[in-house]
Design an enzyme around this catalytic site. Sequence first.
Site, short mmCIF file in Angstrom:
data_model
loop_
_atom_site.label_atom_id
_atom_site.label_comp_id
_atom_site.label_asym_id
_atom_site.label_seq_id
_atom_site.Cartn_x
_atom_site.Cartn_y
_atom_site.Cartn_z
CE LYS A 1 -6.04 54.31 -7.85
NZ LYS A 1 -7.13 54.48 -6.85
CE LYS B 1 -7.79 53.81 -11.79
NZ LYS B 1 -8.71 54.16 -10.70
#
Length: 326
Positions: free
Chosen positions: A197, A250
């Site tokens: 992330k 992400k």
Amino acid sequence: MTHEWEFKRHRRLRSSAAMRSLVRESHLQMDDFIYPLFIIEGNNIKNEVPSMPGVYQISLDYVKEEMAELQSLGIKAVMLFGVPNEKDEQGTGAFSESGIVQQATRLIKEEVPEMLVVADTCLCEYTSHGHCGVIHNHDVDNDESLKLHAKTAVSQAEAGADIIAPSNMMDGFVTVIRQALDEAGFHNIPIMSYAVKYASAFYGPFRDAADSTPQFGDRKTYQMDPSNRREALREAESDIAEGADFLIVKPALSFLDIVRDVRSHVNAPVVAYNVSGEYAMVKAAALNGWIDEKELVLEKLTAMKRAGADLIISYFAKDVAKWLQG
């Protein structure tokens, strides 16, 4: 007519729609999608997120209607984010038995037992400071925060969540959550780790939807530097070693190289998160008539599958369902 030229006739396989379909390598289907939902406390609330046209904060009394729509579209999994009325330093609403995600999970599993509920496991929507853990000396205390993330995961599993998805990027979060789930008897609940992330500029609209903007500083001390590629594999490999069952990358669109790297190095399902900023840009351009929304969205989501994603978390899931049915 004959020629002396010698070259490959690749266009033979592009000669018609039927031919192109026959040799198509990457496909989108509704089994690929997880649809994010923002559940807000209160009644009779359906607020469209200003920066995300078509995406709403909904109260519990709209959940049944929402589930009926999702079922009609063939969407089989949702990811839940809570928007609480009250916040505090510890983010206690995240692990409360009466927390908004816990209530929504119980309601969904009562109404539509076959719907897979993925619970986003973080504190940022529930903390008064907007960070993903406990603050000490103006920074997030990694190890103290882990205790609260573990409590949140167990609380979500007790409410009926099918998958726990920790998104906090604390070191060791998979280990601690796996141990807590196992000790509570939830051996069969998988962890969908936000393993990779990045500290991305593409998250802005989400923070409007989830009311989770940090009140000071940023999240760069725990989310990854977008300049780094090799670091992603270290994160992914650590989470697999600690017990993760799925790995999320992400954002997705600007990190397709990372999706491919993770797919090539790790033998676990890879999930691409098509984040809020990616959604908002397309919607804004479409509303201005600058793009063909359907063709652009299907192209970029197919690119995520082509890069190696097994699943896609996307706010476009409803649109895609309608287009594929269409």
